[in-house]
Design an enzyme around this catalytic site. Structure first.
Site, PDB file in Angstrom:
ATOM      1  CG  HIS A   1      -1.960  -1.087   1.182  1.00 12.74           C
ATOM      2  ND1 HIS A   1      -3.101  -1.068   0.415  1.00 12.74           N
ATOM      3  CD2 HIS A   1      -1.984  -2.278   1.840  1.00 12.74           C
ATOM      4  CE1 HIS A   1      -3.777  -2.198   0.594  1.00 12.74           C
ATOM      5  NE2 HIS A   1      -3.115  -2.952   1.453  1.00 12.74           N
TER       6      HIS A   1
ATOM      7  CG  ASN B   1      -8.462  -4.993   1.033  1.00 10.27           C
ATOM      8  OD1 ASN B   1      -7.647  -4.084   0.940  1.00 10.27           O
ATOM      9  ND2 ASN B   1      -8.167  -6.168   1.543  1.00 10.27           N
TER      10      ASN B   1
END
Ligand code: NDP
Length: 499
Positions: A58, A131
């Protein structure tokens, strides 16, 4: 007109110029440089230290500030104050990221998007780290580093590697449902404004009287889900790699504030006892027909960061940040992430990362037994006792309600069972993936896009790995494997980058 600020060095001392180094005995560049030129040394030394460790996953993200507004009363289900009272608003910091690429990686590549959301409540920070797909690739946290390495760069070639990617998934087929979601067009969202986010994990919402419910959260875009095709995404990755960040920034700057509706699916503990699916298995959804979405709140993004590094790069989100009224379930992935995310922030930002303005709670923080460490820039609790159990400064404790068990009847065998058991793949792991293929079949062209999207990537793997991946798709429906196989052999099929 704003008065021009007087330039100083970092210690506040004024300098006559910021663009001239000190030279000995000459003008311009004739003389030698001097060690006494602190400004030059500080300028160069600080520049070499501008970067902090990027997130191992990320790393590439975009973000903005906004508000979370309660739209429906669920006070009979949870004591969480930020969820109590229709119309109640809390400040939010949101960061949406790709998973695999390093900082600066292209925004449009096929990947899951991470959704780090910090809600600043009167009872401390509530973080949701969700997510863009509702299920995950593994359900056993010990596989998490392996999963991510297989999606990143090959250790020898330093390139993304389809053989490595599919080799991992061929041998960890519990992830088939997530693979199906990743290779649908939703794996290449058009913008950050046009994607949904899902908790994936099961959480508990709790009451002080000891009652609790299980929930899964869904955050659905009010802009409508929009995706790119595989080819559009590939082109944009080259032409406009920062397009998602630019789109979000420009929308907010012109007052076109994106919003999402927050829903919960709610399950009672007794419903969980005999449910068809293990609610702690992050590779499974709860079908909407069993547990309909209950609207809870509206999320709106309405303010751009004033400085990307200070407010978005330094933001730290962790699923362990939960206010009273929200609690973890026994989902092993959630339990592991509750350690890993704080640990990553300690490594990346230092032990006092909670003091940074972008992370600091708006509620009063009094945590005198966690003090000192690098970069302590609060008053560090002055002379207050640094040990527990002092009579010198009494402390009031109100605490989170912790009296909620971990029992889930029919699935108790999961609790305390061994790692290997959770990783075992059974036919049930393919059932929801079949359901997803059927969902795609109801929308024109979506199954064909899925086949094309997989073929573009799988084509890059060695034949032996391709064969095994086709076997995995056969376990969903043989026809999927057949279609992919035909597509792979199509001449001129583009090879699409993933991560
Ligand atoms: P439903 O038949 O009630 O709905 C299917 C869901 O799939 C939709 O609500 C939508 O999720 C999502 N979806 C629709 N079109 C696409 C597409 N083209 N690409 C990707 N996702 C799409 O679903 P069920 O609850 O009975 O589950 C059936 C399958 O749907 C599951 O196996 C799962 O793969 C998928 N799904 C289910 C979700 C759930 O939590 N129940 C969430 C998302 C997907 P949304 O409304 O969130 O946009």
């Amino acid at each position: 007109m704003e008065t021009a600020p007087t330039y100083t060095g970092a210690e506040g001392v004024p300098y006559a110029s910021a663009s001239t180094a000190q030279h000995f005995g000459g003008n311009n560049i004739k003389g030698l440089l001097l060690l006494q030129d602190t400004q030059l040394i500080e300028t160069l030394a600080h520049f070499s230290r501008e970067r902090i460790p990027e997130r191992v996953v990320h790393a590439a993200g975009v973000g903005a500030w906004g508000e979370f507004e309660v739209t429906h009363d669920i006070s009979e289900l949870t004591d969480a104050k930020f969820l109590n009272g229709v119309g109640k608003k809390s400040k939010v910091l949101l960061r949406v990221s790709t998973v695999g690429p390093e900082r600066g990686g292209a925004d449009t590549i096929r990947d899951v998007r991470g959704w780090g959301m910090k809600i600043f409540t009167e009872e401390g920070n509530q973080d949701f780290v969700f997510n863009s797909i509702p299920v995950f690739f593994v359900r056993d946290p010990i596989k998490f580093p392996s999963l991510n390495r297989s999606h990143k760069r090959h250790p020898a070639t330093n390139q993304g590697d389809p053989t490595m990617f599919w080799d991992f998934h061929n041998n960890n087929q519990e992830g088939i449902h997530a693979i199906m979601a990743l290779f649908s067009d939703r794996g290449t969202p058009k913008t950050v404004r046009h994607l949904n986010a899902y908790s994936g994990h099961t959480y508990k919402i709790t009451k002080g009287d000891g009652t609790f419910h299980y929930i899964k959260a869904h955050i659905k875009t009010n802009q409508g889900v929009q995706s790119l095709t595989n080819d559009e995404a590939t082109e944009l990755a080259g032409e406009a790699p920062g397009i998602h960040g630019a789109d979000l920034y420009e929308s907010i700057a012109k007052g076109d504030f994106p919003s999402w509706t927050v829903y919960f699916q709610v399950m009672t503990p007794s419903q969980a006892e005999n449910y068809r699916w293990n609610i702690f298995d992050m590779t499974k959804i709860w079908p909407h027909s069993d547990f309909p979405l209950i609207p809870v709140a509206k999320l709106t993004l309405n303010k751009n960061p004033g400085n990307y590094f200070a407010e978005i790069e330094q933001a730290a989100f962790s699923p362990s940040n939960m206010v009273p009224g929200i609690a973890p379930s026994a989902d092993p992935m959630l339990q592991a992430r509750m350690f890993a995310y704080n640990d990553a922030a300690r490594y990346r930002l230092g032990v006092n990362y909670q003091h940074l303005p972008c992370n600091r709670a708006v509620s009063r923080v009094y945590c005198p037994f966690q003090r000192d460490g690098f970069m302590t820039f609060t008053d560090n609790y002055g002379g207050d006792p640094s040990y527990v159990g002092s009579d010198l400064k009494p402390i009031k404790y109100v605490g989170k309600n912790g009296a909620h068990g971990y029992k889930v009847g029919g699935h108790e065998e999961w609790i305390g069972s061994v790692v290997g058991f959770k990783s075992e793949v059974v036919d049930d792991d393919f059932v929801q993936a079949r359901g997803f293929w059927d969902v795609l079949g109801k929308q024109e062209g979506q199954q064909e896009h899925f086949v094309y999207n997989v073929a573009c990537h799988l084509k890059g793997a060695i034949p032996q790995v391709q064969e095994k991946a086709l076997g995995m798709f056969s376990n969903v429906y043989p026809v999927i494997a057949e279609k992919i196989k035909i597509m792979i052999t199509t001449e001129n099929l583009e090879k699409a980058p993933l991560n």
